[in-house]
Design an enzyme around this catalytic site. Structure first.
Site, PDB file in Angstrom:
ATOM      1  N   GLY A 117      44.946  -1.552   2.160  1.00 51.85           N
ATOM      2  CA  GLY A 117      44.298  -0.802   3.234  1.00 51.85           C
ATOM      3  C   GLY A 117      43.510   0.355   2.643  1.00 51.85           C
ATOM      4  O   GLY A 117      43.452   1.450   3.214  1.00 51.85           O
ATOM      5  N   SER A 119      40.477   1.096   2.386  1.00 49.95           N
ATOM      6  CA  SER A 119      39.285   1.642   3.050  1.00 49.95           C
ATOM      7  C   SER A 119      39.637   2.492   4.268  1.00 49.95           C
ATOM      8  O   SER A 119      38.749   3.025   4.938  1.00 49.95           O
ATOM      9  CB  SER A 119      38.354   0.498   3.463  1.00 49.95           C
ATOM     10  OG  SER A 119      39.045  -0.419   4.304  1.00 49.95           O
ATOM     11  N   ALA A 123      44.382   6.302   3.239  1.00 51.83           N
ATOM     12  CA  ALA A 123      44.144   6.082   1.814  1.00 51.83           C
ATOM     13  C   ALA A 123      43.135   7.085   1.274  1.00 51.83           C
ATOM     14  O   ALA A 123      43.338   7.674   0.202  1.00 51.83           O
ATOM     15  CB  ALA A 123      43.661   4.655   1.575  1.00 51.83           C
ATOM     16  N   HIS A 346      60.180  12.547  11.837  1.00 58.26           N
ATOM     17  CA  HIS A 346      60.043  13.822  11.118  1.00 58.26           C
ATOM     18  C   HIS A 346      61.149  14.817  11.467  1.00 58.26           C
ATOM     19  O   HIS A 346      61.873  15.309  10.597  1.00 58.26           O
ATOM     20  CB  HIS A 346      58.687  14.467  11.423  1.00 58.26           C
ATOM     21  CG  HIS A 346      57.507  13.648  11.018  1.00 58.26           C
ATOM     22  ND1 HIS A 346      57.536  12.764   9.971  1.00 58.26           N
ATOM     23  CD2 HIS A 346      56.246  13.586  11.508  1.00 58.26           C
ATOM     24  CE1 HIS A 346      56.352  12.189   9.838  1.00 58.26           C
ATOM     25  NE2 HIS A 346      55.554  12.672  10.765  1.00 58.26           N
ATOM     26  N   ARG A 574      51.253  27.100  25.792  1.00 62.90           N
ATOM     27  CA  ARG A 574      52.527  27.024  25.080  1.00 62.90           C
ATOM     28  C   ARG A 574      53.367  25.825  25.522  1.00 62.90           C
ATOM     29  O   ARG A 574      54.532  25.732  25.167  1.00 62.90           O
ATOM     30  CB  ARG A 574      53.313  28.324  25.274  1.00 62.90           C
ATOM     31  CG  ARG A 574      52.631  29.530  24.632  1.00 62.90           C
ATOM     32  CD  ARG A 574      53.400  30.808  24.893  1.00 62.90           C
ATOM     33  NE  ARG A 574      52.752  31.957  24.289  1.00 62.90           N
ATOM     34  CZ  ARG A 574      53.016  32.432  23.072  1.00 62.90           C
ATOM     35  NH1 ARG A 574      53.919  31.835  22.321  1.00 62.90           N
ATOM     36  NH2 ARG A 574      52.389  33.489  22.597  1.00 62.90           N
TER      37      ARG A 574
END
Length: 597
Positions: A117, A119, A123, A346, A574
């Site tokens: 991948g 392109s 990347a 995350h 907020r």
């Protein structure tokens, strides 16, 4: 650079490594250490010999499934056992050690990195710049090549031109920056092919082999592609482009499925062609400097470790905010939403690192075992402990900012949340009853990611009257600002100089930009280097992924089945008011809303 120097056993040990090896047998180090000997420091003869002598452990331990296993076994079988005299292995002299080094000099392992991948945006913006940064800091091995693979038709020269536009040097601007760029680009090559074509991957494998020569072949594939073609690429690469005498590893970018079922199906698919040790599920937040520093802060400072429990901590907040919306890229985001995009991976990964028990060592499996225990101890998320929101159009300063559904790539009437807040709880002795509050959103008033630890009030505080009715100001708070402007600071109470008794709240502040002159490496640099070295500590194991999805899947299904409408909030605000009510429900105030910050 700390990234290379601190990891290098050869550089750290110096001649002592040779002396210890000569004095008697020692068990072979992990493959990551063996690799470090080959690439770190000045590549002394002793280091080269150590790498050659121990490389077989890396080959035998990190092989691939199927047809490659035979090659791995043959490679392992060719390793001569140490001489044995009187029942114990004989010592190797320094001279013999250096002779071995000379023999192995031309046989150093090569590493070929294929960006599948090549392109795409990821990347161009992250992977190639991170690889160049590693090369710039001399962290890549002597023999390495980088291959771009995608469906787009492109020549080597066109790839190099595309990559060159994204490369930057460190802030210190060393004199050889442009030469380093040219040398790096010469090692970049391109191969065009279909993602589901074994023939195309076979041609890629031949091209890689030409650059590897007779050396031990190690290959890393970075899947910078949509998840729906992960399995096609892994199947073709494992069958047609894997290493025959070294290791083959695959870095998989998130999302790792949409729920427990799709994640489990993806894992089963990957394990048809790879073993678990070959799969590196990347979460770039785990490579951020302040997340890396989280366990250091806790486990190497006596002042914090005794406080890390329900006895002293009132709540923990994990906050992620962006000050921009989807900006024409809502098509991908709409199918996942903020909970899948940020919270399930995350923020949950940071929570697990924060809350885990002390691991028995810093080895990857010991740390990941403790993280899994935390995830499995958590209460299932309840809908009443979650608030979802979506940003709407807002005019400020004469500028009109579009709402989420104004994005042409977003389906009209979409209920996908662009904001979510949740209260999570860990059912174990350390954290029983402590709310872990998560908050993540787009199009908010600021861009930041931080961890806030709010401590309990001091029992019988003599000075509580000096703070009036705002008792929260009388409590301590530890803030770990992950990005931007990285910092760690502790809010304490102190007396304002003067004849009266007036109290103030001040920060004991470690501001990274002021304390350290070195530029902080990008998270992708650290994670790519770890993958090359075989260090798995910052990558997600399959059972860890399963536990994370088990926590969020029931909530996500309930939101979708009930078609829960998100609370609208203005672009640049907020967030929705409901988030404040959620915090108040547990007698908590969001720390990032304080005027002091």
């Amino acid at each position: 650079m700390a990234l290379s120097c601190m990891r290098c056993p050869a550089a750290a040990a110096g001649g002592g490594a040779v002396a210890r090896r000569a004095a008697g047998p020692t068990p072979p180090p992990p493959s990551s250490v063996a690799f470090s000997f080959a690439r770190c420091g000045g590549r002394s003869a002793a280091a080269a010999a150590a790498a050659a002598g121990w490389r077989i452990e890396a080959v035998a331990g990190k092989g691939v499934k199927g047809a490659m296993d035979t090659g791995v076994e043959n490679a392992a079988a060719t390793s001569a056992p140490p001489k044995v005299e009187n029942g114990t292995p004989s010592a190797i002299t320094v001279e013999e050690f250096e002779d071995l080094a000379a023999l192995s000099k031309d046989d150093e392992a090569s590493v070929s990195i294929t960006v599948v991948g090549a392109s795409g945006d990821l990347a161009k913006k992250k992977i190639f710049p991170a690889l160049f940064a590693l090369y710039y800091e001399d962290c890549l091995p002597k023999h390495f090549s980088i291959f771009g693979y995608a469906r787009s038709k492109m020549t080597d020269a066109e790839l190099r031109d595309m990559v060159s536009k994204t490369l930057t040097c460190r802030i210190d601007k060393r004199e050889n920056c442009s030469e380093k760029m040219e040398e790096f680009l010469k090692r970049c090559f391109y191969h065009s092919g279909q993602y589901d074509s074994e023939a195309d991957f076979m041609e890629l494998g031949k091209k890689i082999k030409e650059h590897e020569g007779p050396r031990v072949s190690n290959r890393l594939f970075y899947l910078s592609i949509p998840p729906n073609i992960f399995l096609d690429v892994v199947k073709c690469a494992s069958r047609s482009a894997s290493s025959e005498n070294g290791w083959t590893r695959v870095i998989v970018e998130k999302p790792f499925g949409r729920d427990s079922e799709s994640s489990a199906a993806l894992t089963r698919g990957l394990k048809q062609y790879l073993v678990e040790d070959q799969i590196f599920r990347i979460d770039h937040y785990l490579g951020k400097e302040l997340v890396e520093n989280l366990s250091v802060l806790r486990f190497s400072n006596l002042v914090f470790e005794p406080l890390w429990s329900r006895q002293y901590i009132r709540n923990v907040q994990l906050i992620f905010s962006e000050d921009f919306g989807t900006e024409g890229r809502g098509g991908y985001f709409d199918s996942y939403g903020i909970i899948r995009d940020i919270m399930q991976n995350h923020l949950l990964q940071i929570l697990a690192l924060f809350a885990m028990e002390t691991p028995i060592s810093l080895e990857a499996e010991d740390i990941r075992n403790e993280k899994v225990k935390v995830l499995r101890s958590m209460k299932p998320l309840q809908l009443e402990d979650v608030v979802v929101g979506q940003y709407k159009s807002h005019t400020k300063g004469g500028i009109t900012y579009p709402g989420y559904t104004d994005d042409k790539t977003v389906p009209k009437g979409s209920l996908a949340p662009t904001f979510a807040a949740a209260a999570l709880f860990i059912n174990n002795a350390r954290w029983d009853g402590v709310p872990f509050l998560m908050k993540a959103g787009k199009a908010l008033h600021t861009k930041q990611a931080e961890i806030r630890v709010q401590f309990r009030r001091v029992p019988g505080n003599l000075y509580k009257g000096a703070f009036g009715t705002d008792l929260d100001r009388a409590t301590n708070e530890l803030v770990i600002r992950v990005q931007p402007d990285e910092a760690i600071y502790l809010k304490i109470n102190n007396k304002i100089p003067g004849l009266g008794m007036r109290l103030d709240r001040s920060n004991l502040n470690l501001h990274y930009a002021a304390r350290y002159s070195k530029e902080i490496p990008d998270a992708y640099e650290r994670l790519l280097l770890d993958a090359i070295e075989g260090e798995r500590r910052l990558f997600i194991r399959s059972d860890e992924l399963d536990a994370a999805w088990e926590l969020f899947t029931p909530l996500l299904k309930e939101l979708e089945q009930k078609r829960t409408a998100p609370e609208l909030y203005p672009y640049g605000s907020r967030g929705p008011v409901g988030a404040h009510y959620l915090a108040a429900k547990y007698n908590v105030r969001w720390g990032d809303l304080s005027s002091e910050d």
